[in-house]
Design an enzyme around this catalytic site. Sequence first.
Site, mmCIF file in Angstrom:
data_model
loop_
_atom_site.group_PDB
_atom_site.id
_atom_site.type_symbol
_atom_site.label_atom_id
_atom_site.label_comp_id
_atom_site.label_asym_id
_atom_site.label_seq_id
_atom_site.Cartn_x
_atom_site.Cartn_y
_atom_site.Cartn_z
ATOM 1 N N CYS A 66 0.855 -1.184 0.000
ATOM 2 C CA CYS A 66 0.000 0.000 0.000
ATOM 3 C C CYS A 66 0.891 1.234 0.000
ATOM 4 C CB CYS A 66 -0.879 -0.014 1.246
ATOM 5 S SG CYS A 66 -1.994 1.392 1.355
ATOM 6 N N GLU A 81 -8.754 -1.266 -2.196
ATOM 7 C CA GLU A 81 -9.000 0.165 -2.430
ATOM 8 C C GLU A 81 -10.269 0.640 -1.726
ATOM 9 O OE1 GLU A 81 -6.687 1.947 -3.430
ATOM 10 O OE2 GLU A 81 -5.476 0.244 -4.082
ATOM 11 N N HIS A 105 -10.048 1.485 1.936
ATOM 12 C CA HIS A 105 -9.538 2.823 2.274
ATOM 13 C C HIS A 105 -10.693 3.800 2.522
ATOM 14 C CE1 HIS A 105 -5.216 2.535 1.860
ATOM 15 N NE2 HIS A 105 -5.322 1.917 0.708
HETATM 16 NI NI NI Z 1 -3.679 0.975 -0.148
#
Ligand code: NI
Length: 187
Positions: free
Chosen positions: A102, A145, A148
Amino acid sequence: MALLKIARMGHPVLRNPACAVDDPTASWVRRLVDDMVETMGDAGGTGIAAPQVHQPHRIVVFRVPGERLTEMPGDFAQDLTVLINPVIELIGHEEGPGWEGCLSVPGLRGVVPRHLRVRYRGTGLDGEVIERQAEGFHARVVQHECDHLDGILYPQRMPDHRLLVFVEELQRHPIDLAEFLAETRAV
Ligand code: NI
């Protein structure tokens, strides 16, 4: 276009849920996405979510490169995809472990269990709905994703932190994941 500063683990923007985007076709959204794409490319990432560039909005961009695909029949390479207000529906209960990195957790890799099959839906920059099914690595990228947007970083999904390692050490001391998991049955 501009390179944006990437938030690192510990910054509150990464642990707070992001806000829905009222108008996906707004010009500020397009500008932000252009900058996210440039920032992701510069940093060598596969995907990036708006909170990672200190913008608490429900926007993600990602690519699925052919060389990372799994053996699963529904795991396809994807060109750059922009998803605004994405929603993921998990298909079935089957999960599998895989390495993740990440941009907000630089220098590290970790083994994370993810659902092997998902369906996802979101809006593109043109306001059109994008709806796809994904398997394997494609499904993993989308789950990473979209996490997040809910304030979740991949280490929080890891059941065994012995598999949270520095990339440099992993290169020096490769881990045979199948063997490790067979021995520990930890993930
Ligand atoms: Ni990430």
